[in-house]
Design a protein around this motif. Structure first.
Motif, PDB file in Angstrom:
ATOM      1  N   LEU A 412       0.851  -1.190   0.000  1.00  0.00           N
ATOM      2  CA  LEU A 412       0.000   0.000   0.000  1.00  0.00           C
ATOM      3  C   LEU A 412       0.884   1.237   0.000  1.00  0.00           C
ATOM      4  CD1 LEU A 412      -2.737   1.380   0.113  1.00  0.00           C
ATOM      5  CD2 LEU A 412      -2.672   1.166   2.611  1.00  0.00           C
ATOM      6  N   LYS A 413       0.729   2.076  -1.024  1.00  0.00           N
ATOM      7  CA  LYS A 413       1.543   3.288  -1.141  1.00  0.00           C
ATOM      8  C   LYS A 413       0.695   4.412  -1.719  1.00  0.00           C
ATOM      9  CE  LYS A 413       5.827   5.089  -3.174  1.00  0.00           C
ATOM     10  NZ  LYS A 413       6.986   4.781  -4.043  1.00  0.00           N
ATOM     11  N   ILE A 414       0.712   5.569  -1.052  1.00  0.00           N
ATOM     12  CA  ILE A 414       0.017   6.752  -1.548  1.00  0.00           C
ATOM     13  C   ILE A 414       0.966   7.516  -2.462  1.00  0.00           C
ATOM     14  CG2 ILE A 414      -1.090   8.923  -0.914  1.00  0.00           C
ATOM     15  CD1 ILE A 414      -1.923   7.612   1.708  1.00  0.00           C
ATOM     16  N   LEU A 415       0.580   7.685  -3.723  1.00  0.00           N
ATOM     17  CA  LEU A 415       1.443   8.345  -4.699  1.00  0.00           C
ATOM     18  C   LEU A 415       1.253   9.851  -4.724  1.00  0.00           C
ATOM     19  CD1 LEU A 415       1.070   5.812  -7.660  1.00  0.00           C
ATOM     20  CD2 LEU A 415       2.852   5.899  -5.910  1.00  0.00           C
ATOM     21  N   GLY A 416       0.092  10.329  -4.279  1.00  0.00           N
ATOM     22  CA  GLY A 416      -0.117  11.769  -4.278  1.00  0.00           C
ATOM     23  C   GLY A 416      -1.543  12.125  -3.924  1.00  0.00           C
ATOM     24  N   THR A 417      -1.755  13.371  -3.498  1.00  0.00           N
ATOM     25  CA  THR A 417      -3.092  13.878  -3.191  1.00  0.00           C
ATOM     26  C   THR A 417      -3.262  15.248  -3.827  1.00  0.00           C
ATOM     27  OG1 THR A 417      -2.350  14.887  -1.114  1.00  0.00           O
ATOM     28  CG2 THR A 417      -3.171  12.624  -1.009  1.00  0.00           C
ATOM     29  N   THR A 418      -4.499  15.563  -4.203  1.00  0.00           N
ATOM     30  CA  THR A 418      -4.826  16.863  -4.780  1.00  0.00           C
ATOM     31  C   THR A 418      -6.067  17.396  -4.071  1.00  0.00           C
ATOM     32  OG1 THR A 418      -3.951  16.204  -6.931  1.00  0.00           O
ATOM     33  CG2 THR A 418      -5.399  18.131  -6.871  1.00  0.00           C
ATOM     34  N   GLN A 419      -5.954  18.614  -3.479  1.00  0.00           N
ATOM     35  CA  GLN A 419      -7.067  19.180  -2.740  1.00  0.00           C
ATOM     36  C   GLN A 419      -7.752  20.262  -3.559  1.00  0.00           C
ATOM     37  OE1 GLN A 419      -6.023  20.844   1.054  1.00  0.00           O
ATOM     38  NE2 GLN A 419      -8.135  21.388   1.592  1.00  0.00           N
ATOM     39  N   ALA A 420      -9.110  20.241  -3.550  1.00  0.00           N
ATOM     40  CA  ALA A 420      -9.921  21.263  -4.203  1.00  0.00           C
ATOM     41  C   ALA A 420     -11.085  21.577  -3.278  1.00  0.00           C
ATOM     42  CB  ALA A 420     -10.418  20.793  -5.562  1.00  0.00           C
ATOM     43  N   GLY A 421     -10.915  22.577  -2.427  1.00  0.00           N
ATOM     44  CA  GLY A 421     -11.925  22.897  -1.432  1.00  0.00           C
ATOM     45  C   GLY A 421     -12.020  21.794  -0.405  1.00  0.00           C
ATOM     46  N   GLU A 452      -7.166  -3.954 -11.811  1.00  0.00           N
ATOM     47  CA  GLU A 452      -6.480  -5.250 -11.813  1.00  0.00           C
ATOM     48  C   GLU A 452      -4.974  -5.132 -11.661  1.00  0.00           C
ATOM     49  OE1 GLU A 452      -6.376  -5.636 -16.687  1.00  0.00           O
ATOM     50  OE2 GLU A 452      -7.623  -6.972 -15.488  1.00  0.00           O
ATOM     51  N   ASN A 453      -4.423  -3.917 -11.818  1.00  0.00           N
ATOM     52  CA  ASN A 453      -2.997  -3.708 -11.613  1.00  0.00           C
ATOM     53  C   ASN A 453      -2.677  -3.158 -10.229  1.00  0.00           C
ATOM     54  OD1 ASN A 453      -2.282  -4.497 -14.307  1.00  0.00           O
ATOM     55  ND2 ASN A 453      -2.994  -2.503 -15.017  1.00  0.00           N
ATOM     56  N   GLY A 454      -3.714  -2.949  -9.406  1.00  0.00           N
ATOM     57  CA  GLY A 454      -3.506  -2.451  -8.061  1.00  0.00           C
ATOM     58  C   GLY A 454      -3.538  -0.937  -7.948  1.00  0.00           C
ATOM     59  N   PHE A 455      -3.803  -0.216  -9.047  1.00  0.00           N
ATOM     60  CA  PHE A 455      -3.819   1.246  -8.997  1.00  0.00           C
ATOM     61  C   PHE A 455      -5.192   1.741  -8.555  1.00  0.00           C
ATOM     62  CE2 PHE A 455      -4.585   5.419 -10.941  1.00  0.00           C
ATOM     63  CZ  PHE A 455      -3.502   6.128 -10.437  1.00  0.00           C
ATOM     64  N   PHE A 456      -5.205   2.830  -7.759  1.00  0.00           N
ATOM     65  CA  PHE A 456      -6.473   3.427  -7.350  1.00  0.00           C
ATOM     66  C   PHE A 456      -6.374   4.947  -7.404  1.00  0.00           C
ATOM     67  CE2 PHE A 456      -4.011   2.848  -3.441  1.00  0.00           C
ATOM     68  CZ  PHE A 456      -4.138   4.065  -2.802  1.00  0.00           C
ATOM     69  N   GLN A 457      -7.490   5.584  -7.707  1.00  0.00           N
ATOM     70  CA  GLN A 457      -7.639   7.039  -7.707  1.00  0.00           C
ATOM     71  C   GLN A 457      -9.081   7.355  -7.408  1.00  0.00           C
ATOM     72  OE1 GLN A 457      -5.667   9.558 -10.697  1.00  0.00           O
ATOM     73  NE2 GLN A 457      -7.652  10.514 -11.097  1.00  0.00           N
ATOM     74  N   ASP A 458      -9.327   8.065  -6.313  1.00  0.00           N
ATOM     75  CA  ASP A 458     -10.702   8.315  -5.906  1.00  0.00           C
ATOM     76  C   ASP A 458     -10.769   9.633  -5.140  1.00  0.00           C
ATOM     77  OD1 ASP A 458     -13.424   7.779  -5.624  1.00  0.00           O
ATOM     78  OD2 ASP A 458     -13.000   5.643  -5.292  1.00  0.00           O
ATOM     79  N   MET A 459     -12.014  10.117  -4.944  1.00  0.00           N
ATOM     80  CA  MET A 459     -12.229  11.398  -4.273  1.00  0.00           C
ATOM     81  C   MET A 459     -12.836  11.185  -2.898  1.00  0.00           C
ATOM     82  SD  MET A 459     -14.363  14.734  -5.598  1.00  0.00           S
ATOM     83  CE  MET A 459     -15.933  13.859  -5.528  1.00  0.00           C
ATOM     84  N   LEU A 460     -12.293  11.883  -1.897  1.00  0.00           N
ATOM     85  CA  LEU A 460     -12.794  11.839  -0.531  1.00  0.00           C
ATOM     86  C   LEU A 460     -13.185  13.243  -0.093  1.00  0.00           C
ATOM     87  CD1 LEU A 460     -10.058   9.493   0.992  1.00  0.00           C
ATOM     88  CD2 LEU A 460     -12.335   8.846   0.192  1.00  0.00           C
ATOM     89  N   ILE A 461     -14.004  13.331   0.954  1.00  0.00           N
ATOM     90  CA  ILE A 461     -14.498  14.602   1.462  1.00  0.00           C
ATOM     91  C   ILE A 461     -13.939  14.824   2.861  1.00  0.00           C
ATOM     92  CG2 ILE A 461     -16.546  16.003   1.946  1.00  0.00           C
ATOM     93  CD1 ILE A 461     -16.266  15.227  -0.956  1.00  0.00           C
ATOM     94  N   VAL A 462     -13.452  16.056   3.136  1.00  0.00           N
ATOM     95  CA  VAL A 462     -12.929  16.370   4.470  1.00  0.00           C
ATOM     96  C   VAL A 462     -14.083  16.335   5.468  1.00  0.00           C
ATOM     97  CG1 VAL A 462     -11.065  17.773   3.546  1.00  0.00           C
ATOM     98  CG2 VAL A 462     -13.231  18.842   4.163  1.00  0.00           C
ATOM     99  N   GLY A 463     -13.771  16.036   6.710  1.00  0.00           N
ATOM    100  CA  GLY A 463     -14.826  15.877   7.690  1.00  0.00           C
ATOM    101  C   GLY A 463     -15.075  17.078   8.570  1.00  0.00           C
ATOM    102  N   GLN A 464     -14.104  18.004   8.682  1.00  0.00           N
ATOM    103  CA  GLN A 464     -14.265  19.116   9.603  1.00  0.00           C
ATOM    104  C   GLN A 464     -13.293  20.231   9.244  1.00  0.00           C
ATOM    105  OE1 GLN A 464     -13.255  17.069  13.226  1.00  0.00           O
ATOM    106  NE2 GLN A 464     -11.057  17.441  12.977  1.00  0.00           N
TER     107      GLN A 464
END
Length: 492
Positions: A412-421, A452-464
């Motif tokens: 498990l490795k985080i490659l990067g994050t992008t914040q927009a609001g 199937e290659n193990g790559f993921f990219q998804d959007m999450l929402i901040v909680g507070q």
């Protein structure tokens, strides 16, 4: 005379010489043939049995992988990958001289490939396949004069008729629609029209009985019933219940509206509602008022394909969890050794929650022996109305050293994050086929999609407002976990 005597002796010598070598040749030939026969038919040793099992699994893999496509469901792809892993383990064990272990792993791999083949390859060229079945179910093929028992590998074509005497069967058509037939039901597949650039059109007739009809949004397939009510569903599910000899017809719409055409009048149903149609005097059919039914439960644990490894399985507790359904205080819980739940293992148990479970969200079973199991849940409201079954999940009980002691966690490795609001896009990589869940400030958010290659990219929402801690948890089918965290600050 002397000359004739010499020739006679020479002839005797020649005949004797030829007879001797002929006899020797025959004996030699039978000896060689016997040796080859013994080599071929003698009981194989552990090394030969291991080699044959591995070769058989590899041949089944090559045959199955030909059917793999982008449309293959993820759980079946996962099953194929499990088989490949088992073959690799079998090869390593064979090379190390551990022939019994190699044979066992190869046999498990063959079973995985066999499941994949039955679910994917056996349905190519047909208009429908069998999802699940139980009890006595027969099929009468087009141009066939007799009924024969239906099997999971039966290919259905227009003109085929299906009869359920006991138990049930679920049929899935190529356009994604499904029919679940109840006892006493007889249907016929009348027509199936493939259409380029659009969903295929299905037409079927229910001659008697009751069934559940699950359609796809936007399709215009038609199901005819013996009440002369044409049902043209425009949602994800329509239940039609018409027991033999009854004048009542129940229709249920789930996840989208449904359209019922009757006597030139169109009746619309909203999501999660049921309507009863009843034949009155003179054969006239009247429609009742819509009633709300429970949602389909969402399963939480165990995850699909989970493998529990215990030193003593008979002393371990298996816990089943699902999300609570609104207005559903009770649930039906089933565990089986096959996807047909034939039989239901917990049907007569007094220690295992069964039927309408009084304890929502959770059920448990103590001491399941080694093997592969299937489970599902249905929600029941206070009036006794039941939802459709949840998704089907599989898990395995194995015996051996606990995996937490000797298994490495998934990658498990985080490659990067992008914040927009208040939105955060997270990118990374992990092992294929893990379950990847996201938490924000320790609050569960969602399950992320992993390719199937193990790559993921998804959007999450901040909680507070202020500092937010995001945590990703990757869990493999053995229950081994990997955790990664990152922080995001946000101001409203």
């Amino acid at each position: 005379m002397a000359s004739s005597t010499v020739y006679r002796h020479l002839l005797d010598y020649t005949v004797t010489y030829r007879t001797l070598w002929t006899f020797v040749g025959v004996v030699f030939a039978f000896g060689v043939a016997g040796w080859f026969a013994w080599q071929r038919f003698q009981p194989p040793g552990p090394e030969e049995r291991s080699r044959r099992e591995i070769s058989g699994a590899e041949r089944f893999h090559d045959k199955s992988v030909e059917c793999l496509s982008d449309a293959t469901p993820q759980d079946l792809k996962r099953r194929l990958e499990q088989g490949r892993t088992l073959v690799a383990q079998a090869r390593e064990a064979h090379e190390a001289g551990q022939f019994d272990d190699a044979q066992g792993w190869a046999a498990e791999a063959r079973e995985a490939f066999h499941e994949f083949h039955d679910a994917v390859c056996a349905t190519l060229g047909s208009v429908a396949d069998i999802v699940e079945r139980s009890g006595k179910v027969d099929v009468k093929k087009l141009k066939s004069p007799r009924w024969v028992p239906i099997t999971s590998g039966t290919r259905l074509q227009p003109g085929d008729r299906i009869r359920v005497e006991s138990g049930s069967i679920t049929i899935r058509y190529k356009n994604g629609e499904q029919m679940s037939l109840e006892p006493g039901t007889l249907i016929a597949i009348q027509d199936y029209v493939p259409r380029a650039g659009a969903d295929d059109k299905l037409e079927a007739r229910m001659e008697h009985g009751g069934l559940t009809y699950e359609s796809k949004p936007g399709t215009d397939s038609v199901l005819h019933t013996n009440l002369d009510v044409d049902v043209a569903p425009n949602g994800d599910k329509v239940d039609i219940r018409n027991p033999k000899g009854s004048d009542e017809l129940d229709m249920v719409s789930v996840f989208g509206g449904s359209k019922i055409l009757h006597d030139g009048t169109q009746t619309r149903m909203q999501a999660n509602t049921a309507i009863r149609a009843q034949r009155g005097r003179g054969g006239k059919v009247s429609m009742g008022e819509p009633q709300v039914i429970p949602d389909r439960p969402s399963l939480l644990a165990p995850i699909n394909g989970r493998v529990y490894t215990y030193e003593k399985p008979e002393g371990e507790l298996t816990i089943f969890e699902w999300e609570e359904v609104d207005n559903a205080p009770k649930y039906t819980f089933q565990v089986g050794r096959n996807e047909y739940f034939d039989p239901v293992l917990n049907a007569k148990s007094t220690t295992v929650p069964q039927g309408r479970v009084e304890r929502p969200w959770e059920a448990e079973i103590m001491g399941l022996p080694q093997g592969t199991y299937f489970w599902r849940i249905a929600a029941i409201d206070e009036d006794g109305n039941s939802s459709r079954w949840s998704e089907l999940r599989r898990f395995t009980i194995d015996k051996g050293t606990k995996p937490s002691e000797d298994r490495p966690p998934p990658r498990l490795k985080i490659l990067g994050t992008t914040q927009a609001g208040d939105k955060v896009i997270v990118r990374g990589e992990t092992d294929p086929y893990v379950t990847l869940k996201a938490y924000v400030n320790d609050v569960p958010q969602r399950t992320l999609s992993v390719d199937e290659n193990g790559f993921f990219q998804d959007m999450l929402i901040v909680g507070q407002e202020g500092l937010n801690v995001f945590r990703l948890v990757a869990e493999d089918t053995y229950g081994t976990r990997a955790v990664e965290e990152f922080e995001i600050s946000y101001s409203f």
